[in-house]
Design a protein around this motif. Structure first.
Motif, PDB file in Angstrom:
ATOM      1  N   GLN A 278       1.011  -1.066  -0.036  1.00 47.14           N
ATOM      2  CA  GLN A 278      -0.035  -0.011  -0.113  1.00 47.14           C
ATOM      3  C   GLN A 278       0.860   1.106   0.098  1.00 47.14           C
ATOM      4  N   PHE A 279       1.881   1.397   1.004  1.00 48.35           N
ATOM      5  CA  PHE A 279       3.100   2.382   0.739  1.00 48.35           C
ATOM      6  C   PHE A 279       3.471   2.672  -0.401  1.00 48.35           C
ATOM      7  N   LYS A 280       3.909   1.545  -1.091  1.00 45.10           N
ATOM      8  CA  LYS A 280       4.653   1.778  -2.437  1.00 45.10           C
ATOM      9  C   LYS A 280       3.827   2.218  -3.531  1.00 45.10           C
ATOM     10  N   GLU A 281       2.369   1.919  -3.331  1.00 44.86           N
ATOM     11  CA  GLU A 281       1.531   2.123  -4.374  1.00 44.86           C
ATOM     12  C   GLU A 281       1.123   3.487  -4.204  1.00 44.86           C
ATOM     13  N   LEU A 282       0.898   4.084  -3.209  1.00 40.65           N
ATOM     14  CA  LEU A 282       0.723   5.374  -2.987  1.00 40.65           C
ATOM     15  C   LEU A 282       2.020   6.384  -3.135  1.00 40.65           C
ATOM     16  N   SER A 283       3.075   5.743  -3.008  1.00 41.06           N
ATOM     17  CA  SER A 283       4.304   6.557  -3.002  1.00 41.06           C
ATOM     18  C   SER A 283       4.318   6.732  -4.831  1.00 41.06           C
ATOM     19  N   HIS A 284       3.580   6.022  -5.494  1.00 37.30           N
ATOM     20  CA  HIS A 284       3.876   6.136  -7.005  1.00 37.30           C
ATOM     21  C   HIS A 284       2.395   6.561  -7.601  1.00 37.30           C
ATOM     22  N   THR A 285       1.315   6.862  -6.679  1.00 34.21           N
ATOM     23  CA  THR A 285       0.161   7.405  -7.427  1.00 34.21           C
ATOM     24  C   THR A 285      -0.114   8.899  -6.898  1.00 34.21           C
ATOM     25  N   LEU A 286       0.519   9.316  -5.609  1.00 35.74           N
ATOM     26  CA  LEU A 286       0.360  10.673  -4.997  1.00 35.74           C
ATOM     27  C   LEU A 286       1.226  11.274  -5.831  1.00 35.74           C
ATOM     28  N   ARG A 287       1.078  12.751  -6.088  1.00 40.15           N
ATOM     29  CA  ARG A 287       1.571  13.690  -6.877  1.00 40.15           C
ATOM     30  C   ARG A 287       2.185  14.684  -5.686  1.00 40.15           C
ATOM     31  N   CYS A 288       3.430  15.030  -5.948  1.00 34.23           N
ATOM     32  CA  CYS A 288       4.228  16.298  -5.207  1.00 34.23           C
ATOM     33  C   CYS A 288       3.473  17.257  -5.548  1.00 34.23           C
ATOM     34  N   PRO A 289       2.970  18.105  -4.530  1.00 35.32           N
ATOM     35  CA  PRO A 289       2.378  19.430  -5.026  1.00 35.32           C
ATOM     36  C   PRO A 289       3.606  20.448  -5.350  1.00 35.32           C
TER      37      PRO A 289
ATOM     38  N   SER B   7      -6.844   2.916   5.506  1.00 33.23           N
ATOM     39  CA  SER B   7      -6.838   2.361   4.092  1.00 33.23           C
ATOM     40  C   SER B   7      -6.291   3.348   3.201  1.00 33.23           C
ATOM     41  N   LYS B   8      -6.122   2.876   1.973  1.00 32.57           N
ATOM     42  CA  LYS B   8      -5.456   3.718   0.918  1.00 32.57           C
ATOM     43  C   LYS B   8      -6.519   4.689   0.676  1.00 32.57           C
ATOM     44  N   ASP B   9      -7.881   4.518   0.553  1.00 29.35           N
ATOM     45  CA  ASP B   9      -8.877   5.831   0.237  1.00 29.35           C
ATOM     46  C   ASP B   9      -8.709   6.899   1.387  1.00 29.35           C
ATOM     47  N   GLU B  10      -8.619   6.382   2.579  1.00 31.14           N
ATOM     48  CA  GLU B  10      -8.682   7.031   3.742  1.00 31.14           C
ATOM     49  C   GLU B  10      -7.333   8.152   3.740  1.00 31.14           C
ATOM     50  N   ILE B  11      -6.248   7.626   3.164  1.00 30.20           N
ATOM     51  CA  ILE B  11      -4.992   8.325   3.022  1.00 30.20           C
ATOM     52  C   ILE B  11      -5.142   9.299   1.818  1.00 30.20           C
TER      53      ILE B  11
ATOM     54  N   VAL C 299      -2.842  16.830  -5.890  1.00 33.29           N
ATOM     55  CA  VAL C 299      -2.267  15.551  -5.551  1.00 33.29           C
ATOM     56  C   VAL C 299      -2.392  14.188  -5.965  1.00 33.29           C
ATOM     57  N   THR C 300      -3.672  14.163  -6.899  1.00 34.36           N
ATOM     58  CA  THR C 300      -3.919  12.917  -7.474  1.00 34.36           C
ATOM     59  C   THR C 300      -3.628  13.183  -8.890  1.00 34.36           C
ATOM     60  N   TYR C 301      -3.333  11.961  -9.639  1.00 32.01           N
ATOM     61  CA  TYR C 301      -3.255  12.121 -11.069  1.00 32.01           C
ATOM     62  C   TYR C 301      -4.353  12.008 -11.863  1.00 32.01           C
ATOM     63  N   ASN C 302      -5.567  11.581 -11.080  1.00 36.49           N
ATOM     64  CA  ASN C 302      -6.894  11.588 -11.729  1.00 36.49           C
ATOM     65  C   ASN C 302      -8.060  12.319 -11.023  1.00 36.49           C
ATOM     66  N   PRO C 303      -7.781  13.604 -11.128  1.00 32.34           N
ATOM     67  CA  PRO C 303      -8.630  14.346 -10.158  1.00 32.34           C
ATOM     68  C   PRO C 303     -10.159  14.048 -10.605  1.00 32.34           C
ATOM     69  N   PRO C 304     -11.114  14.136  -9.702  1.00 31.47           N
ATOM     70  CA  PRO C 304     -12.585  13.832  -9.779  1.00 31.47           C
ATOM     71  C   PRO C 304     -13.038  15.032 -10.489  1.00 31.47           C
ATOM     72  N   LEU C 305     -14.302  14.483 -11.263  1.00 31.39           N
ATOM     73  CA  LEU C 305     -15.002  15.426 -12.131  1.00 31.39           C
ATOM     74  C   LEU C 305     -15.818  16.472 -10.962  1.00 31.39           C
TER      75      LEU C 305
ATOM     76  N   ASN D 252       5.738  15.097 -10.590  1.00 29.43           N
ATOM     77  CA  ASN D 252       6.770  14.136  -9.923  1.00 29.43           C
ATOM     78  C   ASN D 252       5.876  13.295  -8.803  1.00 29.43           C
ATOM     79  N   THR D 253       5.933  11.981  -8.894  1.00 21.02           N
ATOM     80  CA  THR D 253       5.056  11.408  -7.616  1.00 21.02           C
ATOM     81  C   THR D 253       6.232  11.589  -6.313  1.00 21.02           C
ATOM     82  N   ILE D 254       5.500  11.422  -5.212  1.00 15.14           N
ATOM     83  CA  ILE D 254       6.096  11.718  -4.149  1.00 15.14           C
ATOM     84  C   ILE D 254       7.329  10.653  -3.801  1.00 15.14           C
ATOM     85  N   GLY D 255       7.277   9.521  -4.365  1.00 15.06           N
ATOM     86  CA  GLY D 255       8.136   8.568  -4.531  1.00 15.06           C
ATOM     87  C   GLY D 255       9.451   8.817  -5.098  1.00 15.06           C
ATOM     88  N   ASP D 256       9.292   9.910  -6.086  1.00 15.88           N
ATOM     89  CA  ASP D 256      10.448   9.987  -7.082  1.00 15.88           C
ATOM     90  C   ASP D 256      11.134  11.543  -6.855  1.00 15.88           C
TER      91      ASP D 256
END
Length: 161
Positions: free
Chosen positions: A35-46, A77-81, A93-99, A51-55
């Motif tokens: 979960q940590f690895k996935e979030l590190s590669h899916t959350l964007r650095c503001p 959970s991932k959704d809570e984070i 912070v997300t790569y797929n912002p909601p509509l 860049n992701t927060i992992g990069d």
């Protein structure tokens, strides 16, 4: 003197090497680590540009990684984070912002540009086709009038000779 320079250079290199640390995170389970690895590669650095927060090595990205690590260790959970990060840093912070109303330009803008472009192409082609037909008709009428005038003039001059 050479010995002092070598000693100074080696101590500086040692200091720089000690400053470059690697983050080590220990997890209770493999699920938390994934979960940590996935979030590190899916959350964007503001702060960074795409860049992701992992990069990213920015301080803000390091802080976000640390917060994600803490929340993951707490059992969130991932959704809570992701919801926490959106509440704190916005949809960027997300790569797929909601509509939403604010992001509708991002989602509908490209579609609008494509439809507008095809619409302009169709309108211009129809206008060009209509102009050609009108020009052809007016050209033929003018040409026919001139031709009749020339023929009558020819008849008159031919009769006189």
């Amino acid at each position: 003197m050479k010995k002092w320079l070598i000693a100074l250079a080696s101590s500086l290199m040692l200091a720089f090497a000690a400053n470059a640390t690697i983050e080590i995170h220990e997890f209770d389970s493999l699920e938390q680590e994934n979960q940590f690895k996935e979030l590190s590669h899916t959350l964007r650095c503001p702060k960074c540009q795409n860049n992701t927060i992992g990069d990213s090595n920015a301080e803000l990205a390091q802080d976000i990684r640390q917060k994600v690590y803490e929340m993951t260790k707490e059992g969130k959970s991932k959704d809570e984070i992701v919801d926490y990060m959106i509440a704190r840093y916005g949809n960027f912070v997300t790569y797929n912002p909601p509509l939403t109303l604010a992001t509708s330009i991002l989602w509908l803008g490209p579609l609008f540009v494509i439809v507008l472009g095809f619409g302009l192409i169709i309108v211009r082609s129809r206008n060009n086709r209509a102009k050609k037909v009108v020009e052809a008709e007016t050209w033929s009428d003018e040409k026919e009038a001139k031709l009749k005038a020339l023929l009558e003039e020819e008849k008159e001059t031919g009769d006189k000779q």
